[in-house]
Design an enzyme around this catalytic site. Sequence first.
Site, PDB file in Angstrom:
ATOM      1  CE  LYS A  60      -2.217  -1.648   3.925  1.00  0.00           C
ATOM      2  NZ  LYS A  60      -3.322  -1.723   4.915  1.00  0.00           N
ATOM      3  NE  ARG A  93     -13.533   3.457   7.753  1.00  0.00           N
ATOM      4  CZ  ARG A  93     -13.332   4.295   6.740  1.00  0.00           C
ATOM      5  NH1 ARG A  93     -14.157   5.305   6.547  1.00  0.00           N
ATOM      6  NH2 ARG A  93     -12.307   4.115   5.929  1.00  0.00           N
ATOM      7  NE  ARG A 149     -14.693  -0.354   4.248  1.00  0.00           N
ATOM      8  CZ  ARG A 149     -13.679   0.487   4.250  1.00  0.00           C
ATOM      9  NH1 ARG A 149     -13.807   1.674   3.685  1.00  0.00           N
ATOM     10  NH2 ARG A 149     -12.534   0.150   4.778  1.00  0.00           N
ATOM     11  NE  ARG A 168      -7.996  -2.893  -4.953  1.00  0.00           N
ATOM     12  CZ  ARG A 168      -7.743  -2.273  -6.112  1.00  0.00           C
ATOM     13  NH1 ARG A 168      -6.953  -1.212  -6.137  1.00  0.00           N
ATOM     14  NH2 ARG A 168      -8.282  -2.696  -7.234  1.00  0.00           N
ATOM     15  CD  GLU A 213      -6.521   3.818   5.426  1.00  0.00           C
ATOM     16  OE1 GLU A 213      -5.999   4.706   4.760  1.00  0.00           O
ATOM     17  OE2 GLU A 213      -7.565   3.241   5.098  1.00  0.00           O
ATOM     18  CG  ASN A 255      -9.424   5.925   6.699  1.00  0.00           C
ATOM     19  OD1 ASN A 255      -8.950   6.127   5.598  1.00  0.00           O
ATOM     20  ND2 ASN A 255      -9.692   4.708   7.144  1.00  0.00           N
TER      21      ASN A 255
HETATM   22  N1  LIG Z   1      -3.581  -6.453   5.685  1.00  0.00           N
HETATM   23  C1  LIG Z   1      -4.624  -6.567   4.841  1.00  0.00           C
HETATM   24  N2  LIG Z   1      -5.123  -7.784   4.512  1.00  0.00           N
HETATM   25  C2  LIG Z   1      -6.174  -7.929   3.656  1.00  0.00           C
HETATM   26  N3  LIG Z   1      -6.773  -6.888   3.073  1.00  0.00           N
HETATM   27  C3  LIG Z   1      -6.324  -5.635   3.356  1.00  0.00           C
HETATM   28  C4  LIG Z   1      -5.231  -5.418   4.251  1.00  0.00           C
HETATM   29  N4  LIG Z   1      -5.015  -4.080   4.326  1.00  0.00           N
HETATM   30  C5  LIG Z   1      -5.929  -3.511   3.532  1.00  0.00           C
HETATM   31  N5  LIG Z   1      -6.727  -4.431   2.936  1.00  0.00           N
HETATM   32  C6  LIG Z   1      -7.853  -4.194   2.015  1.00  0.00           C
HETATM   33  O1  LIG Z   1      -7.553  -3.114   1.174  1.00  0.00           O
HETATM   34  C7  LIG Z   1      -8.448  -2.022   1.444  1.00  0.00           C
HETATM   35  C8  LIG Z   1      -7.691  -0.710   1.376  1.00  0.00           C
HETATM   36  O2  LIG Z   1      -6.643  -0.716   2.325  1.00  0.00           O
HETATM   37  P1  LIG Z   1      -6.453   0.470   3.369  1.00  0.00           P
HETATM   38  O3  LIG Z   1      -5.274   0.149   4.191  1.00  0.00           O
HETATM   39  O4  LIG Z   1      -7.726   0.710   4.076  1.00  0.00           O
HETATM   40  O5  LIG Z   1      -6.083   1.720   2.434  1.00  0.00           O
HETATM   41  P2  LIG Z   1      -6.990   2.830   1.692  1.00  0.00           P
HETATM   42  O6  LIG Z   1      -8.408   2.600   2.115  1.00  0.00           O
HETATM   43  O7  LIG Z   1      -6.465   4.121   2.189  1.00  0.00           O
HETATM   44  O8  LIG Z   1      -6.756   2.652   0.237  1.00  0.00           O
HETATM   45  C9  LIG Z   1      -9.016  -2.317   2.818  1.00  0.00           C
HETATM   46  O9  LIG Z   1     -10.278  -1.726   2.965  1.00  0.00           O
HETATM   47  C10 LIG Z   1      -9.086  -3.827   2.807  1.00  0.00           C
HETATM   48  O10 LIG Z   1     -10.218  -4.275   2.097  1.00  0.00           O
HETATM   49 MG   LIG Z   2      -9.109   2.304   4.025  1.00  0.00          MG
END
Ligand SMILES: Nc1ncnc2c1ncn2[C@@H]1O[C@H](COP(=O)(O)OP(=O)(O)O)[C@@H](O)[C@H]1O
Ligand SMILES: [Mg+2]
Length: 323
Positions: free
Chosen positions: A167, A218, A232, A240, A288, A290
């Site tokens: 990420k 969330r 979600r 994602r 994360e 936010n």
């Molecule tokens: N460690 C993880 N394992 C599995 N899925 C993840 C993980 N981190 C994030 N995700 C998935 O990716 C999405 C986006 O990641 P996130 O860290 O929330 O960044 P952003 O929402 O700012 O793009 C999350 O909502 C989740 O669905």
């Molecule tokens: Mg996020």
Amino acid sequence: MKHNPKGQKTLNIGFVMDPVEKLFYAEDTSISIMEEAQKRGHRIYYFEPHQLFFRNQNLHAHVRLVNASLANGVQVLSEKMFDLKKLDVVFNRKDPPFDLSYLYLTQMLEFLEPEVFVINSPRGLRKANEKLYIFEFARWIPPTIVSKNPFEIERFQKEKSFDLILKPLDQKGGAGIYLLPQNSKYRTRILSQATSMGTKWIMAQKFLKENVTKGDKRILLLNGKPLGQFRRIPKRGEFRSNLSLGGRTARASLTPREHHLIRSLRPQLLRDGLYFVGLDVIDGYLVEINVTSPAGIPEITELEGKHLESHVVDFLEAAALSR
Ligand SMILES: Nc1ncnc2c1ncn2[C@@H]1O[C@H](COP(=O)(O)OP(=O)(O)O)[C@@H](O)[C@H]1O
Ligand SMILES: [Mg+2]
């Protein structure tokens, strides 16, 4: 501060946002808060970061006094140049990317304090990178490494033997995220792309498989306490769960572990002036935090019929009046 006909104080509330024309207003958290504030007689001033300027050492903006509702979006009532010290509250709702321009925005808004209540605190926004800030709460996070070096990340993966999610540190809505399966033939290429050939810091984290089936949760926090939450679930073929990528919402409650997690975040969030935040939690692990412009209020209204924006406006009123 003026009074409305019921004798309550009328607040001037500024919202710093991305262009409203680009919002899907019927499901926008900022609009829901604006609408509630306006129902109580408060005045809503909207401006974008590029409309902010210093003049005679005072921070001004070309603001638009607006009428906002989830049903009809935003109508401009009037426009003027405004000394922002005349506001009672500034609600920063600018979305990432958290770039240099965002940094300057926080530095300018900080000049309004302490007379104006700025939420989230500019200082907190600078400190709490939405990805890195989870390290403050390390016992709650999945195995994670941050690096711009593809070899470092590859070593981490080989040592741990799990799939990784990669990420960027400055984005939102799932943008720029890659999945790196353990035995990927394309590891070198994926790592090189994700780090822009070793020039960009990224977060590489254990991929929690529960996210694909059960989704992430969330959790909105107001003043360090749970406000509301929902799940979600990623759309088919997507890993994602972001709603902007077609994730669907589902009702959720908080587990005892999540209550514990929230209690342990609370003191630090409040010390950092991060009063309105959205946690992303997968299978009880924090991925994360936010802080720039957390969303989810209209989604919770749709799922549960609750109007959480009224608690947010209660909080803004209390904070403004205690100044
Ligand atoms: N460690 C993880 N394992 C599995 N899925 C993840 C993980 N981190 C994030 N995700 C998935 O990716 C999405 C986006 O990641 P996130 O860290 O929330 O960044 P952003 O929402 O700012 O793009 C999350 O909502 C989740 O669905
Ligand atoms: Mg996020």
